[in-house]
Design a protein around this motif. Sequence first.
Motif: not given
Length: 485
Positions: A40-64
């Motif tokens: 579960p710990a690995y899955l939590l890290t994965s979910a936290q990082k993946s969601s933040m990476d996209f919500l604060y990426s140049t392509l999603q946060n920057g352009y949208i």
Amino acid sequence: MLKRFLIYAWPVLFIFVMMAGCKDLDEINHDPTKPTDTEPAYLLTSAQKSSMDFLYSTLQNGYIGMQYAQYWTGNSRVNDAQYAIDENNNTALWNAMYNSLHSLDRIITINNQRGNNPAAKNQNAIAGIMKVWLFQVLTDAYVNVPYSQALKEGENITPAYDKQENIYTSLIDTLQRQISALDPAQPTFDAGDVIYNGNVAKWKALGHSLLLRLAIRIADVSPEKARTVIEANYASAMTDNGGDARFNYLTTAPNKFPMSDIDREISDFFVSKTLVDYMQSLNDPRLPVYARPSVNGPINGLEYGRSANDPGRLAPANYSYPGVRIYSDTMPGILMTYPEVAFTLAEAAARGWNVGEGAPALYEKGIRASMAFWGITTGVDEYITSVPYDAGDWKNVIGTQKWLALYPQGFQAWFERLRLDFKQPNGDSLFIAPYSGSLDQNVPYVPSRLTYPLAEQTQNAAAYQKAAADIKGDTKASKSWWDLN
């Protein structure tokens, strides 16, 4: 411990992915991108990082997000600010949110199957709170979305879309259950939780705070429900910046903030004239943090949606890029911060609801907390005096300050812009339509939502068609259930 865990979580997950992909052919229907058995710990890290990476990426946060909030506008690529959505970026956001939801759901499944993890109750509740957050982003961005059938792995590959009103009801109920399940006296994550390091008390406070966010968003369409939820939860929500829910990035790849410019100059965006002119009119001390000086000297914003080939547009050296801290390695990914809580409660008090303090005091707390978040220590008292609370104009007064405090949370700021439809406190418009015109004639001013990813039209056709009909068309002009303005 956390740094080491964050650095090594992704390689370990990659090994599990490769193992999952090498199973016998009789398991071909299993999605090999999802680990079949991991911790579960690995899955939590994965979910936290993946969601933040996209919500604060140049392509999603920057352009949208940042553009729909009208914080930024495009440099050479301006179509996004004129509402011509990039379908690749849109699809990536949708997929990333659902992939993270699957990882979180897998935590619960693994814990329930094993039945011997004393930390399972707290781990499942933490995963459940994160699921509520991600579903809130999805439904506010797209309106009706797959929800009740979305995470049934292998059972339903064409899930129905739930109505946003029903999703909100379920999210509120779910949060209340997860908060009740959390027990600080029991074991929790001893690694893997980059946001709170397994601190159950802070997860509880975040749960109460997210209930405030959900409730205030439905304040116009369901005021009694909103009032009941807020009055029941305000006292247990965040009380200062120490409770902020942040994903702390590191200075080393691949764990740097997604918009870090340490390895390349990010010249895609200028800060908008909307943001710069308003902050300058208030002598806002956060402006030098939000924006950097232009090459030619002063901080100067570009008109939102002004085309690169507009003959009246100046050379790029005359406009300002976003601030240095916004593009730093260690800028945190923000799930929720105390200033949002304070402004939410200020609005609740302005509506006459009982939240323990009056609107003026909570409004001031929101401003002070935002200043502290950005390290502003001088000029704060003078600023607060210059932007006084006005009970007769609370929507514009609170709305503008909350918008300033939500920077750089593009998506949440966009949702609040839609919900409150605020102006400057003097009654003048704050936002503008795209300066050079909208490329989507259905949306002259601001999109109310994102259109569904194109793949949904073919891969989930029946559910897609019903969802589109239910919201009166899959267009950017179709409003959220809570958006009455």
